[in-house]
Design a protein around this motif. Structure first.
Motif, PDB file in Angstrom:
ATOM      1  N   LYS A 223     -46.700 -18.505   0.442  1.00  0.00           N
ATOM      2  CA  LYS A 223     -45.523 -19.113   1.097  1.00  0.00           C
ATOM      3  C   LYS A 223     -45.776 -19.307   2.592  1.00  0.00           C
ATOM      4  N   LYS A 224     -46.420 -18.307   3.212  1.00  0.00           N
ATOM      5  CA  LYS A 224     -46.691 -18.406   4.648  1.00  0.00           C
ATOM      6  C   LYS A 224     -47.773 -19.455   4.930  1.00  0.00           C
ATOM      7  N   LEU A 225     -48.776 -19.542   4.058  1.00  0.00           N
ATOM      8  CA  LEU A 225     -49.802 -20.576   4.249  1.00  0.00           C
ATOM      9  C   LEU A 225     -49.210 -21.970   4.095  1.00  0.00           C
ATOM     10  N   ASN A 226     -48.157 -22.088   3.282  1.00  0.00           N
ATOM     11  CA  ASN A 226     -47.476 -23.374   3.129  1.00  0.00           C
ATOM     12  C   ASN A 226     -46.818 -23.809   4.441  1.00  0.00           C
ATOM     13  N   ILE A 227     -46.352 -22.810   5.200  1.00  0.00           N
ATOM     14  CA  ILE A 227     -45.786 -23.096   6.529  1.00  0.00           C
ATOM     15  C   ILE A 227     -46.909 -23.473   7.499  1.00  0.00           C
ATOM     16  N   ILE A 228     -47.988 -22.674   7.470  1.00  0.00           N
ATOM     17  CA  ILE A 228     -49.127 -22.871   8.389  1.00  0.00           C
ATOM     18  C   ILE A 228     -49.801 -24.227   8.162  1.00  0.00           C
ATOM     19  N   LYS A 229     -49.898 -24.605   6.898  1.00  0.00           N
ATOM     20  CA  LYS A 229     -50.603 -25.824   6.477  1.00  0.00           C
ATOM     21  C   LYS A 229     -50.207 -27.043   7.311  1.00  0.00           C
ATOM     22  N   LYS A 230     -48.923 -27.116   7.596  1.00  0.00           N
ATOM     23  CA  LYS A 230     -48.396 -28.292   8.310  1.00  0.00           C
ATOM     24  C   LYS A 230     -48.907 -28.380   9.747  1.00  0.00           C
ATOM     25  N   SER A 231     -49.357 -27.243  10.302  1.00  0.00           N
ATOM     26  CA  SER A 231     -49.741 -27.240  11.721  1.00  0.00           C
ATOM     27  C   SER A 231     -51.254 -27.278  11.930  1.00  0.00           C
ATOM     28  N   LEU A 232     -52.039 -27.465  10.851  1.00  0.00           N
ATOM     29  CA  LEU A 232     -53.495 -27.348  10.972  1.00  0.00           C
ATOM     30  C   LEU A 232     -54.179 -28.628  11.462  1.00  0.00           C
ATOM     31  N   ASP A 233     -53.413 -29.706  11.582  1.00  0.00           N
ATOM     32  CA  ASP A 233     -53.926 -30.963  12.150  1.00  0.00           C
ATOM     33  C   ASP A 233     -55.214 -31.444  11.485  1.00  0.00           C
ATOM     34  N   GLY A 234     -55.335 -31.201  10.172  1.00  0.00           N
ATOM     35  CA  GLY A 234     -56.512 -31.699   9.459  1.00  0.00           C
ATOM     36  C   GLY A 234     -57.774 -30.876   9.650  1.00  0.00           C
ATOM     37  N   GLU A 235     -57.708 -29.813  10.461  1.00  0.00           N
ATOM     38  CA  GLU A 235     -58.915 -28.977  10.660  1.00  0.00           C
ATOM     39  C   GLU A 235     -59.287 -28.241   9.377  1.00  0.00           C
ATOM     40  N   LEU A 236     -58.291 -27.962   8.546  1.00  0.00           N
ATOM     41  CA  LEU A 236     -58.523 -27.334   7.243  1.00  0.00           C
ATOM     42  C   LEU A 236     -57.484 -27.906   6.287  1.00  0.00           C
ATOM     43  N   ASP A 237     -57.945 -28.439   5.166  1.00  0.00           N
ATOM     44  CA  ASP A 237     -57.040 -29.047   4.188  1.00  0.00           C
ATOM     45  C   ASP A 237     -56.789 -28.033   3.076  1.00  0.00           C
ATOM     46  N   LEU A 238     -55.635 -27.369   3.120  1.00  0.00           N
ATOM     47  CA  LEU A 238     -55.305 -26.331   2.146  1.00  0.00           C
ATOM     48  C   LEU A 238     -54.640 -26.941   0.920  1.00  0.00           C
ATOM     49  N   VAL A 239     -55.201 -26.662  -0.255  1.00  0.00           N
ATOM     50  CA  VAL A 239     -54.592 -27.062  -1.524  1.00  0.00           C
ATOM     51  C   VAL A 239     -54.094 -25.773  -2.181  1.00  0.00           C
ATOM     52  N   LEU A 240     -52.781 -25.562  -2.148  1.00  0.00           N
ATOM     53  CA  LEU A 240     -52.205 -24.279  -2.536  1.00  0.00           C
ATOM     54  C   LEU A 240     -51.694 -24.302  -3.974  1.00  0.00           C
ATOM     55  N   PHE A 241     -51.922 -23.222  -4.700  1.00  0.00           N
ATOM     56  CA  PHE A 241     -51.358 -23.081  -6.048  1.00  0.00           C
ATOM     57  C   PHE A 241     -50.923 -21.638  -6.257  1.00  0.00           C
ATOM     58  N   ASN A 242     -50.180 -21.391  -7.335  1.00  0.00           N
ATOM     59  CA  ASN A 242     -49.549 -20.085  -7.577  1.00  0.00           C
ATOM     60  C   ASN A 242     -48.687 -19.672  -6.382  1.00  0.00           C
ATOM     61  N   LEU A 243     -47.696 -20.518  -6.101  1.00  0.00           N
ATOM     62  CA  LEU A 243     -46.785 -20.255  -4.974  1.00  0.00           C
ATOM     63  C   LEU A 243     -45.450 -19.659  -5.421  1.00  0.00           C
ATOM     64  N   GLY A 244     -45.368 -19.278  -6.701  1.00  0.00           N
ATOM     65  CA  GLY A 244     -44.159 -18.588  -7.156  1.00  0.00           C
ATOM     66  C   GLY A 244     -43.181 -19.458  -7.915  1.00  0.00           C
ATOM     67  N   GLY A 245     -43.428 -20.757  -7.995  1.00  0.00           N
ATOM     68  CA  GLY A 245     -42.538 -21.631  -8.767  1.00  0.00           C
ATOM     69  C   GLY A 245     -42.974 -21.695 -10.221  1.00  0.00           C
ATOM     70  N   ASN A 246     -42.307 -22.503 -11.006  1.00  0.00           N
ATOM     71  CA  ASN A 246     -42.655 -22.749 -12.418  1.00  0.00           C
ATOM     72  C   ASN A 246     -42.807 -21.466 -13.235  1.00  0.00           C
TER      73      ASN A 246
END
Length: 548
Positions: A223-246
């Motif tokens: 969940k926290k990496l999902n917040i961080i992801k938006k601020s990485l400016d393309g320096e690291l492209d995070l593809v997140l899974f198992n975030l607690g949904g479904n």
């Protein structure tokens, strides 16, 4: 505080958080951890203890974290964080255990005894930071902690859902404002900001690519990496899974512990061969990397490989800075793969200290170096830097020659990416990505640095884990009688054989670890040692079997 004002301690307990079980619970390597339904009175009492600890530390802030880390969802736990963001001082573990287990009727008098024993000045202000993970039982337990703090007139501050390392970070910052700002935003500002600084200085080269898949264990870290992801400016492209949904359940068939112990990839993703994947655990303090090859076999890059990657890069930066006088050392436990220890000492020429399992033991040993790197094989670890080391590097960054200044600036950023208070999956992820980027490595390049000896972990349920005693950093078993002799006999049958057993710090199980020259032999040796533990240490239930 006169004894009469302790009446509220009993009143809160009786009315809101009564002790309804006689199950004895012990403060272990990770605090108290058991079924959530048994914990409410314990967490309330830890609120009391945190206030006393704060006063003993002259009003400095203490942390309470509600989490059961990599355990499954029905469990929960609580641990205290000391003012420097470290684990609770060991001498207080017995006090915590005593307070947790007394009856409600004896709670008031026991609290008074502890106040006297630790010489807590009840006139001082007390500050307690409280954080929790994503378990459905956590809010109720956090409320119990708040009541415990209030009962002794302390000041609670709730952080809501945070990773365990974020709470450690905030406690440290609150007590040492040179370290950072004691908020979740302050954490992002320092750690993510420093990673972006490094990335901007390092072009993408070689086999490195900026896409990283991350298994969030259906917990707080994702969940926290999902917040961080938006601020990485393309320096690291995070593809997140198992975030607690479904309907994904916390740590169930996913997360760092599942991947490490079962040696299987987590559910929740279709794997592409040689794709770089990082797995966090439920509260975000452990990190394991892995990839699946073109034959669908998993290759783990665990705490040992992370430690080696970081040690080799820091050694390189120190050399480029001209700061080789700083003593760098690595701390491991008996769980470290034998091949990693040989690589560190023989190839990297870095000294290794072996200590008992438990982050508090590793952290303490790491502090004896100018730069201490510690990782458990399970992916829990960090780097600690002495004030002297920071001052030396800072001076070079300001006054050194051009190339030295450049390396020193990189190392200063690397220090800022590091959460020095405790193992931190998010911080460690950014450290690993920084090194892979700097060196142009993909996971296969990283895995090729050295090859692990095949290993296997098993656990044996016993009536009482305290029948197992060990020495030599848990590598030798001293009781029950005859067990170590049997282990030695079994190990001698296998090339490159090694095995040890130790009692769990949190439950009545004995953990078995084995290595050998082939996976089949490692599995067989583990099963044979587990059988010996079952026979000689009072095994209960089914006889131990290898996981399928």
């Amino acid at each position: 505080m006169p004894p009469s004002s302790l009446r509220v301690v009993y009143a809160f307990a009786r009315e809101m958080h009564p002790k309804t079980t006689d199950v004895f619970i012990q403060y272990g390597t990770a605090g108290f951890r058991t079924k959530a339904s048994l914990l409410e009175h314990v967490v309330y009492r830890m609120g009391l203890l945190a206030v006393l600890r704060s006063r003993v530390k002259n009003g400095r802030t203490i942390g309470i974290m509600i989490t059961a880390s990599h355990n499954l969802e029905p469990d929960n736990g609580v641990k205290l964080v000391d003012p420097d963001g470290e684990m609770l001082e060991q001498s207080w573990e017995e006090i915590a255990t005593r307070l947790a287990n007394v009856s409600d009727n004896d709670l008031e008098s026991t609290t008074a005894e502890i106040i006297k024993q630790v010489n807590s000045d009840m006139a001082l202000k007390a500050s307690v930071y409280i954080g929790m993970d994503t378990r459905y039982t956590s809010p109720r337990l956090a409320a119990a902690a708040v009541h415990g703090v209030m009962a002794l007139k302390g000041t609670p501050k709730e952080f809501g859902i945070v990773t365990t390392p974020m709470l450690h970070f905030c406690v440290k910052c609150r007590n040492d404002n040179t370290y950072g700002t004691p908020t979740e935003e302050g954490y992002y500002e320092k750690i993510v900001g420093a990673f972006k600084n490094i990335s901007q200085k390092l072009p993408v080269v070689g086999n490195y690519n900026t896409t990283l898949y991350v298994d969030g264990a259906n917990g707080v870290g994702g969940k926290k990496l999902n917040i961080i992801k938006k601020s990485l400016d393309g320096e690291l492209d995070l593809v997140l899974f198992n975030l607690g949904g479904n309907g994904g359940k916390l740590n169930l068939n996913c997360g760092a512990d599942f991947v490490k112990v079962s040696q299987k990839p987590p559910v929740g993703i279709e794997h592409v061969p040689f794709q770089r994947v990082a797995s966090l655990d439920g509260d975000g303090d452990r990190l394991i990397y892995y990839y699946v090859d073109d034959k669908n076999e998993i290759h783990l890059l665990d705490g040992d490989q992370i430690a080696i990657l970081l040690a080799s890069y820091i050694t390189e930066l120190l050399k480029s800075c001209g700061a080789q006088e700083l003593r760098l050392g690595l701390v491991q436990t008996a769980y470290a793969n034998g091949a990693s220890t040989r690589y560190i000492t023989q190839e990297l020429k870095v000294p290794v200290t072996c200590v008992k399992t438990g982050v508090k033991h590793l952290h303490h040993a790491a502090l004896s170096y100018d730069i201490g790197i510690y990782f458990e094989a399970n992916g829990h670890g960090t780097v600690v830097y002495s004030k002297e080391a920071k001052n030396v590097v800072r001076k070079i960054a300001e006054e050194g020659e051009a190339e030295q200044r450049k390396a020193a600036q990189l190392l200063l950023n690397f220090i800022d990416v590091t959460n020095e208070t405790v193992g931190d999956a998010i911080s460690d992820l950014f450290l690993v990505e920084s090194v892979l980027r700097a060196r142009g490595l993909d996971v296969r390049d990283w895995a090729a640095l050295y090859r692990d000896v095949p290993c296997r972990q098993l656990k044996v349920t016993v009536q009482d884990r305290n029948v197992i005693s060990t020495t030599d950093a848990e590598r030798q078993c001293t009781s029950p009688e005859g067990l170590q002799t049997k282990i030695n006999e079994l190990v001698s049958k296998y090339p490159s054989g090694r095995s040890f057993v130790r009692a769990s710090g949190t439950e009545d199980v004995v953990r078995v670890y084995s290595e050998a020259d082939t996976q089949e032999s490692a599995d067989k040796l583990a099963a044979e040692v587990a059988q010996a533990v079952f026979d000689l240490a009072g095994g209960v239930g089914d006889r131990p079997e290898l996981p399928e």
